[in-house]
Design a protein around this motif. Structure first.
Motif, PDB file in Angstrom:
ATOM      1  N   ASP A  10       0.821  -1.218   0.000  1.00  0.00           N
ATOM      2  CA  ASP A  10       0.000   0.000   0.000  1.00  0.00           C
ATOM      3  C   ASP A  10       0.847   1.257   0.000  1.00  0.00           C
ATOM      4  OD1 ASP A  10      -2.272  -1.503   0.035  1.00  0.00           O
ATOM      5  OD2 ASP A  10      -2.619  -1.329   2.205  1.00  0.00           O
ATOM      6  N   SER A  14       4.545   4.191  -6.567  1.00  0.00           N
ATOM      7  CA  SER A  14       4.012   3.669  -7.828  1.00  0.00           C
ATOM      8  C   SER A  14       4.990   3.864  -8.984  1.00  0.00           C
ATOM      9  CB  SER A  14       2.700   4.372  -8.148  1.00  0.00           C
ATOM     10  OG  SER A  14       2.343   4.214  -9.500  1.00  0.00           O
ATOM     11  N   GLY A  78      -4.762   3.315  -1.949  1.00  0.00           N
ATOM     12  CA  GLY A  78      -3.643   3.556  -2.847  1.00  0.00           C
ATOM     13  C   GLY A  78      -3.099   4.964  -2.833  1.00  0.00           C
ATOM     14  N   THR A  81       0.806   5.645  -2.462  1.00  0.00           N
ATOM     15  CA  THR A  81       1.727   5.202  -3.520  1.00  0.00           C
ATOM     16  C   THR A  81       2.127   6.344  -4.447  1.00  0.00           C
ATOM     17  OG1 THR A  81      -0.039   4.624  -5.079  1.00  0.00           O
ATOM     18  CG2 THR A  81       0.634   2.927  -3.487  1.00  0.00           C
ATOM     19  N   ASN A  83       0.480   7.445  -6.776  1.00  0.00           N
ATOM     20  CA  ASN A  83      -0.047   7.149  -8.108  1.00  0.00           C
ATOM     21  C   ASN A  83      -1.223   8.067  -8.413  1.00  0.00           C
ATOM     22  OD1 ASN A  83      -1.066   6.111 -10.477  1.00  0.00           O
ATOM     23  ND2 ASN A  83      -1.183   3.994  -9.765  1.00  0.00           N
ATOM     24  N   LYS A  86      -4.846   6.742  -8.812  1.00  0.00           N
ATOM     25  CA  LYS A  86      -5.590   6.239  -7.660  1.00  0.00           C
ATOM     26  C   LYS A  86      -6.523   7.279  -7.054  1.00  0.00           C
ATOM     27  CE  LYS A  86      -3.890   2.038  -7.342  1.00  0.00           C
ATOM     28  NZ  LYS A  86      -4.754   0.833  -7.457  1.00  0.00           N
TER      29      LYS A  86
END
Length: 268
Positions: A10, A14, A78, A81, A83, A86
């Motif tokens: 988690d 990313s 997420g 990360t 990212n 997400k």
């Protein structure tokens, strides 16, 4: 063991974010060394990727603070990360801010991590969760302008200098806009915990339109002039001149005809 493995996953950075950061690093090097035959394209890619990185860090700051304030659901979503895919509203957090940078050279506040506020206790914690996002933009602006206010510009190529100035403009505008106490923006999130339940219920229906209202007001010439006067004052205090910002935006828009003054500064 399974729980520990899941928790590590988690929070693993990313590959998407690492790819964007790599683009920022490579194109930043291209701007610095003037390696690219099209300096404007290199500036565009460097500033855009750096802007996306700052948006990811903005959202990460919200998420990380929420995690330490009691919302343990953050990791599974997420958000830790980095990212951008997400985020609950990738359009609002990434796509629209980039479009606004391309079209108008203004840092549109992003913002779309879903925080379970019922898990968090204490008004100060709620306010801090909202405040850390725009504070991240301010920190990014300080990093971008460090060569200016530290007097370390000797040897810095003009193209890179202009790119940093324009990137600093985006960070300052994003921070200032996001700190406005308008429903839907982080500034309102800072003050909301201190309002009565009745007032919060009355304001709640207007939250989806807060950002739109801000931009409508910015189209009013008098409001626009005051807003950018404040931005210029902040950048001036950080050692960044309006000419450097204008040249940064000029190079960023590589598809347009270049200003002769900006081009002459780079070509020497």
């Amino acid at each position: 063991m399974a729980t520990a493995t899941s928790r590590h996953s988690d929070r693993r950075i990313s590959p998407v974010f690492l790819g964007i950061a790599a683009v920022m690093a490579v194109t930043g090097w291209a701007v610095w060394t003037e390696f690219s035959a099209n300096l404007g394209l290199a500036v565009f890619l460097f500033v855009t990727s750096a802007w996306i990185v700052s948006l990811c860090l903005h959202e990460y700051a919200h998420a990380r603070t929420a995690l330490h304030s009691g919302d343990i659901s953050i990791g599974a979503k997420g958000y830790l990360t980095l990212n951008p895919l997400k985020y609950t509203h990738a359009l609002l957090s990434i796509v629209l801010p980039v479009i606004f940078v391309i079209m108008g050279g203004i840092g549109l506040p992003g913002g779309a991590v879903f925080i379970e506020r019922n898990r968090i206790r204490g008004r100060w914690r709620h306010s801090l969760i909202s405040a850390v996002g725009p504070l991240t933009n301010l920190l990014f602006a300080l990093v971008c302008t460090a060569p200016f206010w530290l007097g370390l510009l000797d040897g810095v190529p003009w193209g890179f200098r202009f790119a940093l100035a324009f990137l600093a403009l985006l960070q300052v505008t994003a921070a200032l806009l996001n700190f406005l106490p308008v429903p839907g923006l982080d500034g309102y999130g800072v003050v909301e915990p201190w309002l009565s339940y009745r007032i919060r219920r009355q304001i709640e229906p207007f939250a989806p339109f807060g950002l739109l209202a801000v931009f409508v007001f910015l189209f009013i010439p008098e409001v626009n002039a005051v807003f950018f006067d404040v931005i210029r004052s902040i950048l001036d205090a950080l050692g960044v001149s309006p000419v450097e910002v204008a040249c940064g935006q000029d190079f960023y828009r590589f598809w347009q005809e270049r200003n002769d003054i900006c081009q002459a500064a780079v070509t020497g």
